[in-house]
Design a protein around this motif. Structure first.
Motif, PDB file in Angstrom:
ATOM      1  N   ARG A  56     -11.109  26.892  -2.996  1.00 17.70           N
ATOM      2  CA  ARG A  56      -9.990  26.100  -2.491  1.00 17.70           C
ATOM      3  C   ARG A  56     -10.456  24.677  -2.324  1.00 17.70           C
ATOM      4  N   SER A  57      -9.786  23.737  -2.985  1.00 19.38           N
ATOM      5  CA  SER A  57     -10.200  22.340  -2.917  1.00 19.38           C
ATOM      6  C   SER A  57      -9.684  21.686  -1.645  1.00 19.38           C
ATOM      7  N   ALA A  58     -10.250  20.549  -1.311  1.00 21.50           N
ATOM      8  CA  ALA A  58      -9.960  19.884  -0.045  1.00 21.50           C
ATOM      9  C   ALA A  58      -8.679  19.056  -0.108  1.00 21.50           C
ATOM     10  N   THR A  59      -8.068  18.895   1.039  1.00 24.15           N
ATOM     11  CA  THR A  59      -6.978  17.929   1.200  1.00 24.15           C
ATOM     12  C   THR A  59      -7.590  16.559   1.478  1.00 24.15           C
ATOM     13  N   VAL A  60      -6.734  15.515   1.566  1.00 25.02           N
ATOM     14  CA  VAL A  60      -7.285  14.165   1.730  1.00 25.02           C
ATOM     15  C   VAL A  60      -7.825  13.936   3.135  1.00 25.02           C
ATOM     16  N   GLY A  61      -7.202  14.561   4.148  1.00 26.93           N
ATOM     17  CA  GLY A  61      -7.696  14.431   5.512  1.00 26.93           C
ATOM     18  C   GLY A  61      -7.869  12.990   5.944  1.00 26.93           C
ATOM     19  N   SER A  62      -9.087  12.652   6.336  1.00 28.46           N
ATOM     20  CA  SER A  62      -9.393  11.297   6.798  1.00 28.46           C
ATOM     21  C   SER A  62     -10.252  10.543   5.784  1.00 28.46           C
ATOM     22  N   ASP A  63     -10.159  10.931   4.524  1.00 29.31           N
ATOM     23  CA  ASP A  63     -10.919  10.262   3.466  1.00 29.31           C
ATOM     24  C   ASP A  63     -10.693   8.751   3.537  1.00 29.31           C
ATOM     25  N   SER A  64     -11.738   7.990   3.327  1.00 28.41           N
ATOM     26  CA  SER A  64     -11.650   6.535   3.446  1.00 28.41           C
ATOM     27  C   SER A  64     -10.663   5.943   2.437  1.00 28.41           C
ATOM     28  N   ARG A  65     -10.508   6.601   1.283  1.00 26.01           N
ATOM     29  CA  ARG A  65      -9.547   6.111   0.292  1.00 26.01           C
ATOM     30  C   ARG A  65      -8.104   6.295   0.769  1.00 26.01           C
ATOM     31  N   PHE A  66      -7.869   7.348   1.532  1.00 24.06           N
ATOM     32  CA  PHE A  66      -6.531   7.545   2.090  1.00 24.06           C
ATOM     33  C   PHE A  66      -6.262   6.516   3.180  1.00 24.06           C
ATOM     34  N   ALA A  67      -7.263   6.250   4.025  1.00 24.07           N
ATOM     35  CA  ALA A  67      -7.098   5.209   5.044  1.00 24.07           C
ATOM     36  C   ALA A  67      -6.806   3.868   4.386  1.00 24.07           C
ATOM     37  N   ALA A  68      -7.497   3.571   3.284  1.00 20.67           N
ATOM     38  CA  ALA A  68      -7.245   2.324   2.554  1.00 20.67           C
ATOM     39  C   ALA A  68      -5.837   2.311   1.966  1.00 20.67           C
ATOM     40  N   ALA A  69      -5.363   3.483   1.526  1.00 22.95           N
ATOM     41  CA  ALA A  69      -4.000   3.571   0.992  1.00 22.95           C
ATOM     42  C   ALA A  69      -2.970   3.257   2.069  1.00 22.95           C
ATOM     43  N   VAL A  70      -3.220   3.734   3.280  1.00 18.54           N
ATOM     44  CA  VAL A  70      -2.297   3.437   4.384  1.00 18.54           C
ATOM     45  C   VAL A  70      -2.274   1.935   4.655  1.00 18.54           C
ATOM     46  N   ARG A  71      -3.451   1.307   4.646  1.00 18.31           N
ATOM     47  CA  ARG A  71      -3.497  -0.147   4.816  1.00 18.31           C
ATOM     48  C   ARG A  71      -2.685  -0.841   3.723  1.00 18.31           C
ATOM     49  N   ASP A  72      -2.829  -0.371   2.501  1.00 16.07           N
ATOM     50  CA  ASP A  72      -2.088  -0.938   1.383  1.00 16.07           C
ATOM     51  C   ASP A  72      -0.577  -0.785   1.597  1.00 16.07           C
ATOM     52  N   LEU A  73      -0.145   0.386   2.056  1.00 19.52           N
ATOM     53  CA  LEU A  73       1.278   0.635   2.293  1.00 19.52           C
ATOM     54  C   LEU A  73       1.815  -0.244   3.415  1.00 19.52           C
ATOM     55  N   VAL A  74       1.004  -0.455   4.450  1.00 26.23           N
ATOM     56  CA  VAL A  74       1.404  -1.327   5.554  1.00 26.23           C
ATOM     57  C   VAL A  74       1.622  -2.754   5.051  1.00 26.23           C
ATOM     58  N   LEU A  75       0.657  -3.269   4.299  1.00 30.13           N
ATOM     59  CA  LEU A  75       0.759  -4.648   3.813  1.00 30.13           C
ATOM     60  C   LEU A  75       1.898  -4.796   2.807  1.00 30.13           C
ATOM     61  N   GLU A  76       2.116  -3.773   2.006  1.00 26.65           N
ATOM     62  CA  GLU A  76       3.222  -3.789   1.049  1.00 26.65           C
ATOM     63  C   GLU A  76       4.555  -3.899   1.768  1.00 26.65           C
ATOM     64  N   ARG A  77       4.750  -3.080   2.800  1.00 25.59           N
ATOM     65  CA  ARG A  77       6.026  -3.093   3.516  1.00 25.59           C
ATOM     66  C   ARG A  77       6.199  -4.382   4.313  1.00 25.59           C
ATOM     67  N   ALA A  78       5.093  -4.868   4.885  1.00 22.96           N
ATOM     68  CA  ALA A  78       5.161  -6.124   5.629  1.00 22.96           C
ATOM     69  C   ALA A  78       5.562  -7.278   4.716  1.00 22.96           C
ATOM     70  N   ALA A  79       5.001  -7.300   3.516  1.00 24.15           N
ATOM     71  CA  ALA A  79       5.357  -8.349   2.560  1.00 24.15           C
ATOM     72  C   ALA A  79       6.830  -8.269   2.175  1.00 24.15           C
ATOM     73  N   ALA A  80       7.320  -7.050   1.940  1.00 21.83           N
ATOM     74  CA  ALA A  80       8.718  -6.873   1.568  1.00 21.83           C
ATOM     75  C   ALA A  80       9.647  -7.325   2.689  1.00 21.83           C
ATOM     76  N   GLU A  81       9.305  -6.995   3.924  1.00 23.34           N
ATOM     77  CA  GLU A  81      10.139  -7.372   5.068  1.00 23.34           C
ATOM     78  C   GLU A  81      10.116  -8.878   5.304  1.00 23.34           C
ATOM     79  N   SER A  82       9.034  -9.529   4.899  1.00 22.24           N
ATOM     80  CA  SER A  82       8.904 -10.981   5.099  1.00 22.24           C
ATOM     81  C   SER A  82       9.380 -11.784   3.906  1.00 22.24           C
ATOM     82  N   GLY A  83       9.876 -11.102   2.875  1.00 20.56           N
ATOM     83  CA  GLY A  83      10.361 -11.802   1.691  1.00 20.56           C
ATOM     84  C   GLY A  83       9.272 -12.272   0.757  1.00 20.56           C
ATOM     85  N   ARG A  84       8.053 -11.738   0.946  1.00 19.16           N
ATOM     86  CA  ARG A  84       6.953 -12.114   0.069  1.00 19.16           C
ATOM     87  C   ARG A  84       6.916 -11.200  -1.153  1.00 19.16           C
TER      88      ARG A  84
END
Length: 375
Positions: free
Chosen positions: A308-336
């Motif tokens: 059985r393979s692993a889920t993403v859990g707290s993998d650093s790449r997933f944490a980085a993805a969340v940061r990316d999603l935050v900045l993406e949404r912030a840019a969209a909300e700010s008209g950037r």
């Protein structure tokens, strides 16, 4: 010094999850929360809770969320993103309403929400939104000014979600005996839901034949299978299968079940299998019981080598993805200008759910008795 990243107009991130008991005395009260309003007798809940009692009444989901919380805070700090991260659950402490009350008291006015459910469906998305709306109504009833909340888009096809799972499959294949490795089948698993709920998942124009729920999972499975082929040179056969079915027997749910699928593989002479839980963010109770306990026991009964393979859990790449999603949404909300990161054929999901997206289903199924957004 890291570059300072701008999350304006947001001033906090809320990690929103399902919750789970952390001791035997909490199992039935937790299940009562999950099934509130459905009139399920306490004795039935004790029966349903046996999965938890096998593990001393402790669900791993809360500890896994604590670990993810730490990973997010560490990633944000290392990359110059000054955004506090809070945590709340829908069905157990720390409760969503209590966390939002704390955030309001801390002066948080614009909040982004990361739900621990990556795909479209009523119970995996809209129900989270409904619980958020209910919690905000409680705060307003208490005379507090509720903050504005935006939920991050579905992240099923973000590289930071897909790549750790691909790596997990490669590791699991390497753990199989060499003589069966090349012939291993990949069984991509996710939570079964009622067929009617699947058919109406995602925007209304895409309803039917599994809706967005099935299409999104198939796209992720295809991405991983192709990446494994590129890495190993072997084209492993694969299929999307389901687990954790609950509810009345007469209501059709997505099939085949993982245990039935393992029997089919054995009957067809398949050499081995890797179970890949692409539908789950972390190794919580459904993974721990339905795959690591029940499905593994079925495989042993059949004499079928499995991993059985692993889920993403707290993998650093997933944490980085969340940061990316935050900045993406912030840019969209700010008209950037916004560059949305997504793999596969479906593209990046919407920020705002359109009318008719993932409508509530009726009737609701009985309790699943596990850490499930579909209970």
């Amino acid at each position: 010094m890291p570059e300072v990243l701008d999350a304006t107009p947001y001033d906090a991130l809320l990690l929103l999850s399902f919750g789970g008991p952390e001791g035997p005395d909490e199992v039935v009260p937790f299940l009562e929360n999950v099934t509130r309003g459905r009139g399920i007798p306490k004795e039935r809940l004790k029966e349903v809770g046996q999965h938890y009692f096998l593990f001393d009444g402790i669900s791993p989901i809360n500890d896994q969320n604590r670990t993810l919380l730490d990973a997010l805070r560490k990633d944000f700090a290392e990359h110059g993103l000054d955004l506090p991260v809070y945590w709340g659950n829908r069905n157990w402490a720390p409760y969503l309403t209590d966390t939002l009350r704390e955030m309001a008291a801390d002066g948080r006015r614009r909040i982004l929400v990361l739900a621990t459910s990556a795909y479209a469906s009523y119970s995996g998305c809209r129900q989270y939104r409904e619980d958020l709306a209910g919690a905000l109504a409680v705060l307003e009833g208490e005379g507090l000014e509720p903050p504005r909340i935006d939920k991050l888009r579905h992240y099923f096809n973000h590289p930071g979600f897909v790549e750790p799972m691909t790596e997990g499959v490669l590791k699991s294949l390497a753990e199989l005996p060499e003589e069966v490795r090349a012939g291993a089948h990949l069984a991509f698993t996710t939570h079964s839901i009622p067929v009617a709920a699947a058919d109406t998942s995602g925007p209304a124009e895409g309803h039917g034949d599994g809706g967005a729920y099935v299409r999104q999972h198939l796209d992720v499975a295809r991405l991983i299978a192709e990446a494994v082929r590129e890495e190993t040179g072997i084209d492993h056969p694969w299929r999307l299968v389901y687990q954790s079915r609950s509810g009345a027997p007469h209501i059709p749910w997505l099939e085949p079940d993982i245990c039935d699928h393992l029997e089919e593989l054995h009957g067809a002479g398949t050499a081995a299998a890797v179970m890949v839980p692409i539908g789950f963010v972390s190794d919580h109770m459904e993974v721990l019981y339905d795959l690591d306990t029940e499905a593994r026991a079925k495989a042993e009964e059949l004499g079928l080598p499995v991993r059985r393979s692993a889920t993403v859990g707290s993998d650093s790449r997933f944490a980085a993805a969340v940061r990316d999603l935050v900045l993406e949404r912030a840019a969209a909300e700010s008209g950037r200008r916004v560059t949305r990161c997504a793999l596969g054929t479906l593209g990046a999901s919407h920020d705002l759910c359109p009318v008719g997206c993932c409508p509530a289903r009726t009737p609701k199924p009985a309790a699943a008795g596990t850490d499930s957004p579909y209970a």
